[in-house]
Design a protein around this motif. Structure first.
Motif, short mmCIF file in Angstrom:
data_model
loop_
_atom_site.label_atom_id
_atom_site.label_comp_id
_atom_site.label_asym_id
_atom_site.label_seq_id
_atom_site.Cartn_x
_atom_site.Cartn_y
_atom_site.Cartn_z
N PHE A 94 -25.28 -8.78 24.26
CA PHE A 94 -25.69 -7.66 23.42
C PHE A 94 -24.46 -7.23 22.62
O PHE A 94 -23.33 -7.66 22.90
N LEU A 95 -24.67 -6.39 21.64
CA LEU A 95 -23.56 -5.89 20.84
C LEU A 95 -23.04 -4.59 21.46
O LEU A 95 -23.78 -3.61 21.55
N PRO A 96 -21.81 -4.57 21.93
CA PRO A 96 -21.30 -3.37 22.62
C PRO A 96 -21.15 -2.18 21.67
O PRO A 96 -20.58 -2.31 20.58
N VAL A 97 -21.65 -1.03 22.09
CA VAL A 97 -21.41 0.21 21.36
C VAL A 97 -20.30 1.02 22.02
O VAL A 97 -19.75 1.95 21.41
N SER A 98 -19.95 0.66 23.26
CA SER A 98 -18.87 1.33 23.98
C SER A 98 -18.31 0.36 25.00
O SER A 98 -18.98 -0.58 25.42
N PHE A 99 -17.05 0.60 25.41
CA PHE A 99 -16.48 -0.23 26.46
C PHE A 99 -15.29 0.50 27.07
O PHE A 99 -14.79 1.50 26.55
N ALA A 100 -14.82 -0.01 28.21
CA ALA A 100 -13.64 0.54 28.88
C ALA A 100 -12.91 -0.59 29.58
O ALA A 100 -13.54 -1.55 30.05
N SER A 101 -11.59 -0.45 29.68
CA SER A 101 -10.77 -1.40 30.42
C SER A 101 -9.73 -0.62 31.20
O SER A 101 -8.97 0.15 30.61
N ASN A 102 -9.70 -0.83 32.52
CA ASN A 102 -8.74 -0.14 33.37
C ASN A 102 -8.79 -0.74 34.76
O ASN A 102 -9.81 -1.32 35.16
N SER A 103 -7.70 -0.64 35.50
CA SER A 103 -7.63 -1.06 36.90
C SER A 103 -8.07 -2.50 37.11
O SER A 103 -8.59 -2.86 38.17
N GLY A 104 -7.88 -3.33 36.11
CA GLY A 104 -8.25 -4.74 36.22
C GLY A 104 -9.69 -5.05 35.91
O GLY A 104 -10.12 -6.20 36.03
N TYR A 105 -10.47 -4.05 35.48
CA TYR A 105 -11.88 -4.23 35.15
C TYR A 105 -12.11 -3.95 33.68
O TYR A 105 -11.44 -3.10 33.07
N THR A 106 -13.10 -4.64 33.12
CA THR A 106 -13.57 -4.35 31.77
C THR A 106 -15.09 -4.26 31.81
O THR A 106 -15.75 -5.11 32.41
N ALA A 107 -15.63 -3.22 31.18
CA ALA A 107 -17.08 -3.03 31.14
C ALA A 107 -17.50 -2.68 29.72
O ALA A 107 -16.75 -2.02 28.99
N ALA A 108 -18.68 -3.13 29.33
CA ALA A 108 -19.22 -2.84 28.01
C ALA A 108 -20.64 -2.32 28.13
O ALA A 108 -21.38 -2.73 29.03
N GLY A 109 -21.02 -1.41 27.22
CA GLY A 109 -22.36 -0.85 27.22
C GLY A 109 -23.07 -1.11 25.90
O GLY A 109 -22.42 -1.17 24.84
N GLY A 110 -24.40 -1.26 25.97
CA GLY A 110 -25.17 -1.59 24.79
C GLY A 110 -26.18 -0.52 24.41
O GLY A 110 -26.31 0.52 25.04
N TYR A 111 -26.96 -0.83 23.36
CA TYR A 111 -27.96 0.11 22.83
C TYR A 111 -29.10 0.37 23.79
O TYR A 111 -29.69 1.45 23.80
N ALA A 112 -29.46 -0.61 24.60
CA ALA A 112 -30.66 -0.50 25.44
C ALA A 112 -30.32 -0.32 26.91
O ALA A 112 -31.03 -0.83 27.78
N GLY A 113 -29.25 0.38 27.20
CA GLY A 113 -28.89 0.67 28.58
C GLY A 113 -28.18 -0.45 29.30
O GLY A 113 -27.96 -0.36 30.51
#
Length: 352
Positions: free
Chosen positions: A63-82
């Motif tokens: 999906f196309l990420p609208v938000s993301f975070a990177s910290n403590s060795g993890y990366t996560a991304a969030g999309g339009y549809a949850g």
């Protein structure tokens, strides 16, 4: 007179960063390593090394990420549809899909250490009026916080004791952490300045002050110990949507005492936090590359490097770095600047 940061020494890299949501533009994130920054491009989150000028794909989404975070060795991304996709960096394990929260946009994701045992937690701002908190790496639900309106951003203080969130209709909410890692609401900050959506929020390095900004074109800085009115009110330089605040960040090195924020297009501001008053503070206004009276340039994000030796900001076409002179910042109580914009202090402490 000296600038707060040395804008004449700006360096630029041709790194394209994609904006997927017209308001959500926190698409440049620092790393614990000051040479590394994270950014989004198409369906990927990448890590840029400023020493080698090499970008490495960390997370590839469906999906196309609208938000993301990177910290403590993890990366996560969030999309339009949850959608939320999580990966452990430098691991051979495939990315993990977080259980569907709701088919509404993931406005913001934060990854921070929990208060009780210093293990990472992920904070997910869902457009369905909730903030989901899950533990990492097991993805167990720690808490689900209800908010009056859609939360657009959240930030955990450096001591992991206070969670700040900003949402639609000017919401500014504070939650205090419990010993089990869950949170309880302790304050809802009201003012007669922010009436539209609060888009971004941040804590200073000590966890005593926080800043919020949004569609009204104002950045408000508060002292946690006195929430009845802001310490400072800073207005954007442009009118209408162009002047909407999209990202606000404090430098995490205490000796620097700087805050930066971006407008929707064209302009980045740097604020001296040593001498704040309600309608008067020292600031430096920086025009992003290629912006002029005839051309607006979208700003995709900004952040200080983890050691606060540089301010980085991104447009859809490039990534720019401006050095910060720590020696000069330490030498004076506060600094005078070239372009002064006159954006013309009994306490209750909720941290337990």
């Amino acid at each position: 007179m000296a600038e707060l940061i040395e804008s004449s020494k700006t360096s630029q890299r041709n790194i394209p960063i994609n904006i997927q949501h017209w308001q959500l533009r926190d698409l440049l994130q620092p790393s614990e390593n000051p040479s590394l920054l994270y950014f989004s491009h198409d369906a990927c989150i990448l890590r840029f090394n400023s020493l080698t000028n090499i970008s490495t794909t960390i997370l590839r989404c469906d999906f196309l990420p609208v938000s993301f975070a990177s910290n403590s060795g993890y990366t996560a991304a969030g999309g339009y549809a949850g959608q939320v996709l999580l990966t452990k960096e430098d691991s051979n394990s495939p990315p993990v899909k977080v259980k569907s929260l709701d088919i509404s946009p993931i406005n913001s994701i934060q990854i921070s250490s929990s208060r009780n045992n210093n293990t990472p937690q992920m904070f997910i701002c869902n457009n369905n009026n909730s903030i989901h908190i899950v533990s990492l790496p097991d993805l167990d639900t720690v808490d689900k916080l209800s908010t009056p309106h859609a939360p657009n951003s959240c930030a955990l203080s450096n001591d992991s004791r206070m969670l700040l969130s900003g949402g639609d209709c000017g919401d500014i909410i504070l939650h205090s952490s419990r010993s089990d890692g869950s949170f309880e609401k302790v304050a809802s900050v009201t003012n007669n300045i922010l009436r539209d959506a609060v888009i971004c929020c941040a804590w200073d390095s000590n966890g005593n002050r926080f800043a919020v900004g949004g569609d009204d074109g104002f950045v408000l800085i508060y002292d946690l110990r006195k929430l009845s009115h802001p310490l400072s009110k800073i207005r954007s330089s442009q009118k209408g949507v162009k002047g909407s605040i999209r990202t606000v960040k404090f430098a995490k090195a205490a000796c620097v005492d700087l805050l930066a924020f971006s407008e929707h297009v064209n302009v980045v501001h740097v604020i001296d936090c040593r001498d704040l008053s309600l309608n008067d503070c020292q600031s430096q206004q920086i025009s992003v590359p290629n912006s002029n009276a005839c051309r607006d340039v979208n700003i995709a994000g900004l952040c200080f490097t983890s050691d606060a030796t540089q301010l980085a900001f991104a447009t859809e076409a490039s990534l720019s770095f401006i050095p910060i002179d720590h020696a000069r910042r330490r030498a004076f109580g506060y600094s005078a600047i070239n372009t002064i914009e006159k954006h013309t202090k009994t306490p209750v402490d909720f941290r337990t």
